[in-house]
Design a protein around this motif. Structure first.
Motif, PDB file in Angstrom:
ATOM      1  N   LEU A   1     -25.647  -9.509  25.149  1.00 11.95           N
ATOM      2  CA  LEU A   1     -25.240  -8.847  26.389  1.00 11.95           C
ATOM      3  C   LEU A   1     -24.441  -7.579  26.111  1.00 11.95           C
ATOM      4  CD1 LEU A   1     -25.122  -9.031  29.515  1.00 11.95           C
ATOM      5  CD2 LEU A   1     -22.965 -10.282  29.236  1.00 11.95           C
TER       6      LEU A   1
ATOM      7  N   CYS B   1     -25.503  -3.839  27.667  1.00 12.79           N
ATOM      8  CA  CYS B   1     -24.643  -3.126  28.612  1.00 12.79           C
ATOM      9  C   CYS B   1     -24.211  -1.773  28.055  1.00 12.79           C
ATOM     10  CB  CYS B   1     -23.419  -3.969  28.949  1.00 12.79           C
ATOM     11  SG  CYS B   1     -23.800  -5.480  29.864  1.00 12.79           S
TER      12      CYS B   1
ATOM     13  N   GLN C   1     -17.426 -16.830  33.954  1.00 10.78           N
ATOM     14  CA  GLN C   1     -17.926 -15.606  34.576  1.00 10.78           C
ATOM     15  C   GLN C   1     -16.957 -14.445  34.400  1.00 10.78           C
ATOM     16  OE1 GLN C   1     -18.592 -15.884  38.800  1.00 10.78           O
ATOM     17  NE2 GLN C   1     -20.001 -14.144  38.815  1.00 10.78           N
TER      18      GLN C   1
ATOM     19  N   LEU D   1     -23.593  -3.007  36.840  1.00  5.41           N
ATOM     20  CA  LEU D   1     -23.449  -4.255  36.095  1.00  5.41           C
ATOM     21  C   LEU D   1     -22.730  -5.345  36.877  1.00  5.41           C
ATOM     22  CD1 LEU D   1     -22.480  -2.816  32.583  1.00  5.41           C
ATOM     23  CD2 LEU D   1     -24.697  -3.724  33.287  1.00  5.41           C
ATOM     24  N   LEU D   2     -21.712  -4.971  37.662  1.00  8.09           N
ATOM     25  CA  LEU D   2     -20.862  -5.974  38.290  1.00  8.09           C
ATOM     26  C   LEU D   2     -21.078  -6.137  39.789  1.00  8.09           C
ATOM     27  CD1 LEU D   2     -17.479  -5.093  36.502  1.00  8.09           C
ATOM     28  CD2 LEU D   2     -19.378  -6.502  35.674  1.00  8.09           C
TER      29      LEU D   2
ATOM     30  N   MET E   1     -19.034  -7.098  29.901  1.00  2.00           N
ATOM     31  CA  MET E   1     -19.986  -6.108  30.399  1.00  2.00           C
ATOM     32  C   MET E   1     -19.307  -4.774  30.674  1.00  2.00           C
ATOM     33  SD  MET E   1     -22.636  -8.191  32.871  1.00  2.00           S
ATOM     34  CE  MET E   1     -21.403  -9.148  33.762  1.00  2.00           C
TER      35      MET E   1
ATOM     36  N   TRP F   1     -28.106 -12.950  32.084  1.00  2.00           N
ATOM     37  CA  TRP F   1     -27.144 -13.570  31.172  1.00  2.00           C
ATOM     38  C   TRP F   1     -26.675 -14.919  31.711  1.00  2.00           C
ATOM     39  CZ3 TRP F   1     -21.816 -14.214  32.423  1.00  2.00           C
ATOM     40  CH2 TRP F   1     -21.055 -14.785  31.396  1.00  2.00           C
TER      41      TRP F   1
ATOM     42  N   GLY G   1     -17.314 -12.875  31.080  1.00  2.00           N
ATOM     43  CA  GLY G   1     -18.564 -12.120  31.017  1.00  2.00           C
ATOM     44  C   GLY G   1     -18.447 -10.765  31.691  1.00  2.00           C
ATOM     45  N   LEU G   2     -17.719 -10.705  32.798  1.00  2.00           N
ATOM     46  CA  LEU G   2     -17.537  -9.435  33.493  1.00  2.00           C
ATOM     47  C   LEU G   2     -16.731  -8.458  32.646  1.00  2.00           C
ATOM     48  CD1 LEU G   2     -16.804 -10.672  37.138  1.00  2.00           C
ATOM     49  CD2 LEU G   2     -18.975  -9.964  36.138  1.00  2.00           C
TER      50      LEU G   2
ATOM     51  N   ALA H   1     -26.500  -9.167  34.648  1.00  2.00           N
ATOM     52  CA  ALA H   1     -25.525 -10.236  34.825  1.00  2.00           C
ATOM     53  C   ALA H   1     -26.208 -11.556  35.167  1.00  2.00           C
ATOM     54  CB  ALA H   1     -24.525  -9.859  35.918  1.00  2.00           C
ATOM     55  N   SER H   2     -27.212 -11.499  36.020  1.00  2.00           N
ATOM     56  CA  SER H   2     -27.919 -12.719  36.414  1.00  2.00           C
ATOM     57  C   SER H   2     -28.750 -13.274  35.266  1.00  2.00           C
ATOM     58  CB  SER H   2     -28.816 -12.428  37.626  1.00  2.00           C
ATOM     59  OG  SER H   2     -28.059 -11.980  38.726  1.00  2.00           O
TER      60      SER H   2
END
Length: 283
Positions: free
Chosen positions: A180, A184, A85, A209-210, A92, A235, A88-89, A232-233
């Motif tokens: 993704l 974004c 995670q 996004l976060l 994004m 993805w 991923g953050l 985000a969800s």
């Protein structure tokens, strides 16, 4: 006397700019920004580093894992090492920032007036920006996702728990992580077209996004539906190849098809907003 005859000379006219010329011009402007290079390079290294670190940690801790963890390590934990995670953050945030600065940078410096004077067709100008950013960020996402998956699974293969790209759900998970990035970036461009201020745009983009997913839970159907529709969800759903399996229950489940639709709608809506707002609003 007869009046002299004056022959008008044909005036030379400049050829009309073609859309591919506009694409080339916007491509040059995109790569002329130092922030583009540094953001993509540094964020890519950070993301891959986080993923590799997760795989190395599981490789070292494998002898200490109990039977329950080992039973679900493939595919759940193995895939989480490829796309944790935190990584991923970072992806994004980096992608959203690149998309935002593509528009807000020109508004901040006043270059956007020169761009509109040279190309009055604003929708074509923004469309060229959108295409260039999408291509760049898709390439960036593909490299980062591909290298992360290959490196982490190669490390885990030392314990015989690595995944191949042919494992059910593995390729869609890699593809989702690659896609993704441009999604974004387009969201950042859409917000940038509305706000037109670099700092404010990046803050709002980061919040959308976060932070926005944190305000919605799975306790109720309507809040779960909103949460599932966020980038985000969506993805997270596509990279969770153990979703709803191995004894895990989901109160309000969603499907991979719905997740792909959510990402597509975010990208298309953001692009439409950017084109419409720039076309209608004064500089």
């Amino acid at each position: 006397m007869t009046a002299p005859t004056i022959t008008a000379r044909p005036t030379a006219t400049e050829p009309q700019a073609r859309f591919r010329d506009l694409l080339a011009a916007e491509w040059t402007k995109l790569w002329s920004l130092r922030s583009t290079y540094w953001t993509l390079l540094l964020s890519g290294l950070v993301i891959i580093g986080l993923n590799v670190n997760a795989a190395v940690a599981d490789y070292r801790n494998w002898p200490h894992y109990n039977a329950d963890i080992r039973a679900i390590f493939v595919p759940i934990w193995a895939m989480r090492d490829a796309f944790p995670q935190g990584a991923g953050l970072v992806l994004m945030l980096a992608a959203g920032s690149v998309g935002a600065i593509t528009l807000t940078g020109e508004y901040g410096t006043g270059l956007i007036r020169t761009s509109f004077a040279a190309m009055p067709a604003r929708r074509s100008l923004v469309a060229a920006k959108l295409i260039d950013v999408t291509v760049v960020m898709l390439g960036y996402g593909t490299v980062v996702a591909g290298v992360s998956f290959w490196a982490t699974q190669a490390i885990l293969s030392g314990r015989h728990v690595g995944l191949s790209i042919g494992y059910p759900g593995a390729f869609p998970a890699v593809a989702a992580s690659a896609v993704l990035a441009p999604v974004c970036a387009l969201i950042g461009m859409g917000i940038g077209a509305i706000v037109r201020h670099s700092a404010a745009t990046m803050v709002i983009t980061a919040a959308v996004l976060l932070l926005l997913p944190l305000f919605f839970t799975d306790h109720y159907r309507w809040t779960a539906d909103i949460k599932h529709a966020l980038p985000a969800s969506a993805w997270g759903r596509l990279t969770d190849i153990g979703y709803g399996r191995f004894g895990f229950t989901v109160r309000h489940p969603t499907t991979t098809t719905e997740a792909w639709i959510a990402l597509a709608l975010w990208a298309l809506t953001a692009a439409a907003v950017a084109v419409t707002v720039v076309h209608r609003r004064d500089v």
